[in-house]
Design a protein around this motif. Structure first.
Motif, PDB file in Angstrom:
ATOM      1  N   CYS A 271       0.769  -1.237   0.026  1.00 20.70           N
ATOM      2  CA  CYS A 271      -0.049   0.240  -0.086  1.00 20.70           C
ATOM      3  C   CYS A 271       0.735   1.268  -0.003  1.00 20.70           C
ATOM      4  O   CYS A 271       2.000   1.358   0.586  1.00 20.70           O
ATOM      5  CB  CYS A 271      -0.825   0.024   1.232  1.00 20.70           C
ATOM      6  N   GLU A 272       0.383   2.346  -0.687  1.00 15.80           N
ATOM      7  CA  GLU A 272       1.147   3.467  -0.431  1.00 15.80           C
ATOM      8  C   GLU A 272       0.080   4.588  -0.675  1.00 15.80           C
ATOM      9  O   GLU A 272      -1.113   4.373  -0.606  1.00 15.80           O
ATOM     10  CB  GLU A 272       1.967   3.608  -1.743  1.00 15.80           C
ATOM     11  N   ARG A 273       0.411   5.832  -0.419  1.00 14.04           N
ATOM     12  CA  ARG A 273      -0.644   7.207  -0.634  1.00 14.04           C
ATOM     13  C   ARG A 273      -1.213   7.169  -1.932  1.00 14.04           C
ATOM     14  O   ARG A 273      -0.581   7.397  -2.858  1.00 14.04           O
ATOM     15  CB  ARG A 273       0.136   8.465  -0.122  1.00 14.04           C
TER      16      ARG A 273
ATOM     17  N   SER B 191      -3.568   2.691   0.413  1.00 11.93           N
ATOM     18  CA  SER B 191      -4.208   1.551  -0.472  1.00 11.93           C
ATOM     19  C   SER B 191      -2.886   1.084  -1.480  1.00 11.93           C
ATOM     20  O   SER B 191      -2.179   2.023  -1.662  1.00 11.93           O
ATOM     21  CB  SER B 191      -5.543   1.843  -0.914  1.00 11.93           C
ATOM     22  N   ASN B 192      -3.308   0.104  -2.061  1.00 13.09           N
ATOM     23  CA  ASN B 192      -2.708  -0.220  -3.372  1.00 13.09           C
ATOM     24  C   ASN B 192      -3.378   0.638  -4.579  1.00 13.09           C
ATOM     25  O   ASN B 192      -4.554   0.195  -4.878  1.00 13.09           O
ATOM     26  CB  ASN B 192      -2.665  -1.730  -3.843  1.00 13.09           C
TER      27      ASN B 192
ATOM     28  N   LEU C  87      -6.501  -6.255   0.570  1.00 13.45           N
ATOM     29  CA  LEU C  87      -5.981  -4.970   1.043  1.00 13.45           C
ATOM     30  C   LEU C  87      -6.265  -4.778   2.411  1.00 13.45           C
ATOM     31  O   LEU C  87      -5.933  -3.567   3.014  1.00 13.45           O
ATOM     32  CB  LEU C  87      -6.462  -3.971   0.107  1.00 13.45           C
ATOM     33  N   GLY C  88      -7.106  -5.583   2.999  1.00  8.33           N
ATOM     34  CA  GLY C  88      -7.910  -5.307   4.342  1.00  8.33           C
ATOM     35  C   GLY C  88      -8.615  -4.211   4.480  1.00  8.33           C
ATOM     36  O   GLY C  88      -8.726  -3.463   5.631  1.00  8.33           O
TER      37      GLY C  88
ATOM     38  N   ARG D  56      -6.973   6.708   6.367  1.00  8.64           N
ATOM     39  CA  ARG D  56      -6.490   8.000   5.881  1.00  8.64           C
ATOM     40  C   ARG D  56      -5.044   7.846   5.968  1.00  8.64           C
ATOM     41  O   ARG D  56      -4.398   7.524   7.008  1.00  8.64           O
ATOM     42  CB  ARG D  56      -7.197   9.095   6.583  1.00  8.64           C
ATOM     43  N   ALA D  57      -4.391   8.381   5.198  1.00  9.35           N
ATOM     44  CA  ALA D  57      -3.000   8.759   4.885  1.00  9.35           C
ATOM     45  C   ALA D  57      -2.548   9.865   6.143  1.00  9.35           C
ATOM     46  O   ALA D  57      -3.076  10.960   6.125  1.00  9.35           O
ATOM     47  CB  ALA D  57      -2.325   8.707   3.811  1.00  9.35           C
ATOM     48  N   LEU D  58      -1.463   9.681   6.796  1.00  8.50           N
ATOM     49  CA  LEU D  58      -0.963  10.848   7.596  1.00  8.50           C
ATOM     50  C   LEU D  58      -0.405  11.917   6.738  1.00  8.50           C
ATOM     51  O   LEU D  58       0.075  11.733   5.563  1.00  8.50           O
ATOM     52  CB  LEU D  58      -0.046  10.423   8.564  1.00  8.50           C
ATOM     53  N   GLU D  59      -0.710  13.204   7.082  1.00  9.74           N
ATOM     54  CA  GLU D  59      -0.107  14.297   6.351  1.00  9.74           C
ATOM     55  C   GLU D  59       1.420  14.149   6.438  1.00  9.74           C
ATOM     56  O   GLU D  59       2.043  13.881   7.306  1.00  9.74           O
ATOM     57  CB  GLU D  59      -0.496  15.597   6.835  1.00  9.74           C
TER      58      GLU D  59
END
Length: 476
Positions: free
Chosen positions: A155-157, A193-194, A278-279, A300-303
């Motif tokens: 997973c990535e942003r 996510s991917n 992906l969970g 949610r991705a951290l800033e």
């Protein structure tokens, strides 16, 4: 103790006491000896029981070890069968999509030469059947990849705003063809996510909503909830009964009668498999006659340090999403789809086709020559380099998988080295590898998936040649 002065009676009395004491001692010694003997006997019996239990335990351990070996062998056999299935499907994808792609190109050429309405209708129906076959093959390949134990699901942003922009371009035409209002709510949310599989999940959900919504609208947005963001797809379709909400995620399950709506019944199965890998939680809210809402929970991705949030807060989309089935102001449109630029004139342009399949080479050449393109063909890197002397190309169209282990990427690199310039290139493939797009992008080429339609080929070639023209003009 006896004394000489004691009377005989006294001596007799003492002897009796001594005799009684000796008898008592002998009785106690005998009782003690019997107790020890019983203990000895008990110990012997317990030892035999212990030996018997040890033998039983050794047999159980031996049986368990044998069972474990059998289970390990069965698991290895199952894993190898799964790997064989994946290898077969990957190979079959190319072998199945290759003739399908050639057939669609030949069919496109045939449709241009027909004047009889009945024949044109038959050709259109054949084309629809080919499209359904292609969709089924791709869905089966996707399920095979999702079931693979070696699948990379890192997973990535991922920016939901950019994802929505791509989806708008992908589906606006399909929505307009069915008379539906497709809207995307602006979102600045970034999730973990991917990117490849999240886009596929969203594509399946939007496609499913469009297919099964006869009238009204489809709305796509994001809703923030704590540390998560829900990606939501709302529709005004027929809705789903409670007893059908689990069944629709099974393979080949379609609520509409066969033939009433297009589709393979695999889209939601792919969504569930991808979400499991992906969970991501998946949620369905629906009411018969009042539409459906499919939701995917995304962390949610951290800033990033020092990063500034761009655009409105994702929570601002909530009101717009809630107004889908009600009255009030219209939801915000993410972006109006931009009209495609008209294709550049292809007549007189020079294109090299590199394809190891003879039918595909002929289909490409036939189609390109109908557009007025000068065509040279080759079946590999060696013949492609030799063709440069006959026809210096302005662009190259190459299959990804060539003979003798060659790839189209190697062919493009070899042609550019020989020409000493960045030759515009298009790679066509039936490979399901999601990482291939990144490799093609690094090479500065375009990528199309088989089966290729006439419109896709013409549009992509036009864009490549137009980019070459602009580059040459800028250099002057």
């Amino acid at each position: 103790m006896l004394r000489d002065g004691d009377s005989p009676e006294r001596q007799i009395e003492k002897l009796k006491r001594i005799n009684a004491a000796l008898i008592d001692r002998l009785d106690r010694a005998d009782a003690s000896r019997g107790s020890h003997w019983m203990l000895f006997q008990t110990a012997a019996v317990l030892e035999q029981e212990l030996l018997a239990r040890n033998r039983d335990l050794e047999q159980a351990l031996s049986h368990l070890e044998l069972t474990n070996r059998e289970l390990a062998l069965a698991r290895e056999t199952a894993d190898e069968a799964n790997r064989s299935k994946s290898r077969f499907l990957r190979a079959a994808s190319h072998d199945l999509l290759q003739p399908l792609s050639a057939a669609k190109l030949f069919l496109s050429h045939l449709s241009e030469t027909l004047s009889d309405p009945l024949q044109s209708d038959l050709v259109a129906r054949i084309g629809t059947a080919f499209d359904s076959t292609e969709e089924l093959i791709r869905a089966l390949l996707e399920i095979s990849r999702l079931d693979s134990v070696r699948l990379d699901v890192s997973c990535e942003r991922v920016s939901l705003g950019r994802l929505f922009q791509r989806l708008a371009v992908d589906f606006q035409g399909a929505a307009e063809a069915r008379g539906l209002d497709l809207r995307f709510v602006i979102s600045s949310a970034t999730v973990m996510s991917n990117p490849v599989f999240l886009r596929r999940i969203a594509q399946n959900l939007v496609s499913n909503a469009i297919k099964y919504t006869a009238s009204g609208r489809v709305l796509v947005g994001a809703r923030r909830q704590g540390a998560d963001v829900w990606l939501e797809v709302h529709d005004t379709g027929p809705g789903i009964a409670v007893e059908d909400r689990e069944r629709i995620f099974n393979e080949f399950e379609r609520l509409a009668p066969d033939g009433e709506e297009p589709g393979t019944g695999l889209g939601l199965s792919i969504v569930r498999r991808a979400c499991l890998r992906l969970g991501h939680d998946i949620d369905l809210r629906s009411e018969p006659g009042r539409g459906s809402v499919f939701r995917i929970r995304l962390p949610r991705a951290l800033e990033a340090p020092g990063a500034l949030a761009a655009g409105p807060d994702p929570a601002s989309a909530t009101g717009a999403v809630q107004r889908l089935a009600g009255s009030g102001a219209e939801p915000v449109m993410l972006a109006e789809p931009t009209a495609s630029a008209p294709p550049v004139q292809l007549a007189g342009r020079r294109v090299l086709v590199v394809e190891n399949d003879a039918a595909m080479r002929e289909a490409y050449a036939l189609l390109l020559r109908r557009w007025g393109v000068e065509v040279a063909t080759a079946d590999g890197t060696g013949t492609a380099l030799a063709a440069l002397e006959r026809l210096p190309p302005e662009a190259v169209v190459t299959d990804y998988r060539l003979e003798r282990g060659e790839t189209g990427l190697q062919t493009i690199a070899a042609l550019r080295r020989r020409l000493g310039q960045r030759l515009p290139a298009l790679v066509v493939t039936a490979e399901p590898d999601p990482q291939l797009q990144a490799r093609v992008d690094r090479l500065g080429a375009a990528l199309l998936r088989k089966p290729v339609t006439e419109a896709e080929l013409r549009r992509t070639l036009s864009a490549l040649l137009e980019g070459r023209r602009r580059g040459a003009a800028a250099a002057e």
